[in-house]
Write a protein that holds these residues in place. Structure first.
Motif, short mmCIF file in Angstrom:
data_model
loop_
_atom_site.label_atom_id
_atom_site.label_comp_id
_atom_site.label_asym_id
_atom_site.label_seq_id
_atom_site.Cartn_x
_atom_site.Cartn_y
_atom_site.Cartn_z
N ASP A 1 -5.57 -0.48 2.78
CA ASP A 1 -5.34 -1.31 3.96
C ASP A 1 -5.80 -2.75 3.83
O ASP A 1 -5.40 -3.60 4.62
CB ASP A 1 -6.01 -0.64 5.17
CG ASP A 1 -5.38 0.69 5.51
OD1 ASP A 1 -4.19 0.70 5.89
OD2 ASP A 1 -6.06 1.73 5.40
N ASP A 2 -6.65 -3.04 2.87
CA ASP A 2 -7.03 -4.43 2.66
C ASP A 2 -5.83 -5.29 2.30
O ASP A 2 -5.79 -6.49 2.62
CB ASP A 2 -8.12 -4.54 1.59
CG ASP A 2 -7.74 -3.83 0.29
OD1 ASP A 2 -7.23 -2.70 0.37
OD2 ASP A 2 -7.99 -4.39 -0.79
N TYR A 3 -4.82 -4.68 1.69
CA TYR A 3 -3.63 -5.44 1.28
C TYR A 3 -2.91 -6.02 2.49
O TYR A 3 -2.35 -7.13 2.42
CB TYR A 3 -2.70 -4.54 0.48
CG TYR A 3 -1.52 -5.27 -0.14
CD1 TYR A 3 -1.72 -6.24 -1.12
CD2 TYR A 3 -0.22 -4.99 0.26
CE1 TYR A 3 -0.64 -6.92 -1.69
CE2 TYR A 3 0.87 -5.67 -0.30
CZ TYR A 3 0.64 -6.62 -1.27
OH TYR A 3 1.71 -7.29 -1.83
N SER A 4 -2.94 -5.30 3.62
CA SER A 4 -2.29 -5.81 4.83
C SER A 4 -2.92 -7.12 5.27
O SER A 4 -2.22 -8.03 5.76
CB SER A 4 -2.39 -4.77 5.96
OG SER A 4 -1.76 -3.57 5.61
N PHE A 5 -4.23 -7.25 5.10
CA PHE A 5 -4.93 -8.48 5.47
C PHE A 5 -4.71 -9.57 4.43
O PHE A 5 -4.55 -10.74 4.77
CB PHE A 5 -6.42 -8.18 5.65
CG PHE A 5 -6.71 -7.36 6.88
CD1 PHE A 5 -7.17 -7.97 8.04
CD2 PHE A 5 -6.53 -5.99 6.88
CE1 PHE A 5 -7.43 -7.23 9.18
CE2 PHE A 5 -6.79 -5.23 8.01
CZ PHE A 5 -7.24 -5.86 9.17
N GLU A 6 -4.68 -9.18 3.16
CA GLU A 6 -4.44 -10.16 2.10
C GLU A 6 -3.11 -10.86 2.29
O GLU A 6 -2.97 -12.05 1.97
CB GLU A 6 -4.46 -9.45 0.74
CG GLU A 6 -5.83 -8.99 0.29
CD GLU A 6 -5.75 -8.25 -1.03
OE1 GLU A 6 -4.82 -8.53 -1.82
OE2 GLU A 6 -6.62 -7.40 -1.27
N GLN A 7 -2.11 -10.13 2.79
CA GLN A 7 -0.78 -10.70 2.98
C GLN A 7 -0.78 -11.88 3.93
O GLN A 7 0.13 -12.71 3.92
CB GLN A 7 0.19 -9.62 3.50
CG GLN A 7 0.45 -8.50 2.52
CD GLN A 7 1.22 -8.97 1.30
OE1 GLN A 7 0.63 -9.33 0.28
NE2 GLN A 7 2.53 -8.98 1.38
N TYR A 8 -1.82 -11.96 4.77
CA TYR A 8 -1.93 -13.06 5.72
C TYR A 8 -3.06 -14.02 5.36
O TYR A 8 -3.49 -14.82 6.18
CB TYR A 8 -2.14 -12.51 7.14
CG TYR A 8 -0.87 -11.90 7.71
CD1 TYR A 8 0.02 -12.69 8.44
CD2 TYR A 8 -0.56 -10.56 7.49
CE1 TYR A 8 1.19 -12.14 8.95
CE2 TYR A 8 0.61 -10.01 8.00
CZ TYR A 8 1.47 -10.81 8.73
OH TYR A 8 2.64 -10.26 9.23
N GLY A 9 -3.53 -13.95 4.13
CA GLY A 9 -4.50 -14.91 3.64
C GLY A 9 -5.93 -14.69 4.12
O GLY A 9 -6.76 -15.59 4.01
N ILE A 10 -6.24 -13.50 4.64
CA ILE A 10 -7.58 -13.19 5.10
C ILE A 10 -8.41 -12.69 3.91
O ILE A 10 -7.98 -11.77 3.20
CB ILE A 10 -7.55 -12.14 6.22
CG1 ILE A 10 -6.81 -12.69 7.43
CG2 ILE A 10 -8.96 -11.70 6.61
CD1 ILE A 10 -6.52 -11.66 8.50
#
Length: 469
Positions: A239-248
């Motif tokens: 689930d960290d990938y979902s945040f990475e997609q938005y630059g977090i």
């Protein structure tokens, strides 16, 4: 000449009462301000999740009653502890009939400086999912309850999340991040993910291990001598990938899935080379017998350390202002050797010298022969907290103004200060080094004493601290 008692030369593991790693006891958090998370309570949550699966066909798949009962269990605990808890239905992108995300916010601290800690709560259809991912879910739950019991003064805001439908494609976390406004995403300073943190043949992996977000996670496991590695197997798969997609910025712990442990990793961490980190990955045998309690304990305590470093006290990620919590851990050496590295046998209550405060100190060199000793610690230097201070007593048999024996302070290998036998004074003298050039960065601080071939000089170090400056 320098004389050491046997206790002063014990290894880090023995000083902490650990024996030889990986057998780790409770209560080994390297920062006094971060609490020990009771792994027996974490395992009690696992037992309840396992029972929930048992009552629902042996699974907690996101579309089934086992998942919904898992949500109800976690939600009840959090509400009773004082969290603001929200069930977020996944209305697009999730599997048909998938249960909700569960979001819990501790209602204290700066709402524009949010640190999120997440784990997926669903399992695959094949089994109860105790390691994947009851381990991450249970560790987060007990960390949330520990935070509520401790109730410290908060600077940052802590938000916990238990995701739905991860096993079907990271769908729950993706929906959550997509549903946020740009301002709401910008308020999330970092997201930390915990997926499979109790693999029975596991390794110690950190997501984006060299990043600023990962600094406290890596520092905690470094303090236990684990030498964590990058989580390459899990990249883009949780689930960290979902945040990475938005630059977090993201990080997190993992202990491995179906990939095989290398010989080098087995030599470093124990376990069996050539075998999967989790031989029960996505299988029915992912039950309570498939839990590495040692790894689960280390991860749970590392989560607490990260919460306290990020949101309690300074409330920043190394780039904010303030110096409410000293970034230097165990600077007075009173709590054993951790998290100091290097020649940790120099730390102790040695005969022949005395501490500046307390009873313990680091005695570097002092042999009267060619010798070099160092102690080091990795810290994150907040802006506004850049004045490194330490107390040093130089005890020498040398005379005159020639520098035969030296004491050096370094940051990431760069020498910032040099003293010598010529700087000897009666008793301790407080010294100061400016770390302003390292503000907002993780830096390896080291203190090194070196002697030439004759006439001893001992450099007695105590009470290292980072202060507002």
């Amino acid at each position: 000449m320098k004389r050491r008692f046997a206790v002063a030369s014990l290894s880090l593991a023995v000083v902490l009462g650990l024996g030889t790693l990986p057998a780790v006891a409770a209560g080994t958090a390297p920062a006094a301000q971060s609490p020990d998370v009771d792994v027996t309570k974490v395992k009690a949550h696992l037992t309840e999740l396992h029972s929930i699966a048992g009552r629902n066909g042996g699974t907690r798949r996101s579309t089934g009653q086992g998942y919904r009962d898992s949500v109800a269990y976690v939600k009840g605990k959090l509400q009773a502890a004082g969290y603001t808890v929200t069930e977020q239905p996944c209305t697009s992108g999730c599997s048909s009939g998938a249960g909700p995300n569960l979001i819990a916010e501790w209602p204290h601290g700066d709402a524009n400086d949010v640190y999120m800690f997440g784990a997926h709560l669903d399992s695959v259809s094949a089994g109860p999912g105790m390691n994947d991912n009851g381990s991450g879910s249970a560790a987060l739950l007990e960390n949330a309850l520990t935070l509520a019991r401790q109730n410290p003064t908060m600077q940052g805001r802590v938000r916990f999340a238990w995701w739905t439908d991860e096993e079907q494609g990271l769908n729950g976390s993706d929906f959550y991040v997509r549903s946020l406004s740009s301002a709401q995403r910008s308020a999330i300073t970092a997201y930390y993910n915990f997926d499979m943190i109790a693999s029975t043949n596991g390794g110690y992996f950190v997501n984006h291990v060299t990043s600023a977000a990962a600094a406290p996670m890596k520092a905690y496991w470094d303090s236990l001598g684990l030498q964590p590695e990058e989580n390459t197997e899990g990249a883009g798969r949780s689930d960290d990938y979902s945040f990475e997609q938005y630059g977090i910025p993201t990080s997190g712990y993992a202990m491995g899935a179906s990939a095989r442990k290398t010989s080098a990793q087995a030599a470093k961490w124990g376990g069996t080379a050539g075998t999967s980190y989790d031989p029960c990955y996505h299988r029915s045998c992912d039950n309570l017998d498939n839990i590495n309690t040692t790894g689960l304990d280390r991860a749970s305590d590392g989560i607490a350390y990260t919460i306290w470093q990020r949101a309690v006290g300074t409330g920043d990620d190394g780039g904010g202002d303030g110096c409410d919590t000293d970034p230097v851990v165990n600077g007075g050496f009173e709590s054993g050797s951790s998290p100091w590295t290097g020649d940790t046998g120099t730390i102790g209550a040695h005969s022949g010298q005395s501490a500046h405060t307390g009873t313990r100190f680091a005695w570097l060199a002092g042999y009267g022969s060619t010798h070099t000793e160092s102690v080091a610690q990795t810290v994150t230097v907040p802006a506004g907290c850049t004045r490194l201070t330490y107390w040093l007593h130089i005890d020498t048999d040398e005379s005159g103004t020639t520098a035969y024996d030296t004491f050096k302070v370094k940051a990431d290998g760069t020498t910032l200060a040099t003293l010598s036998n010529a700087d000897a004074r009666d008793g301790y003298v407080q010294r100061t080094v400016d770390l302003g050039a390292y503000a907002g960065r993780q830096v390896a601080l080291s203190f090194t004493g070196s002697e030439d071939g004759s006439l001893q000089t001992g450099f007695v170090l105590d009470d290292v601290s980072l202060l507002a400056g």
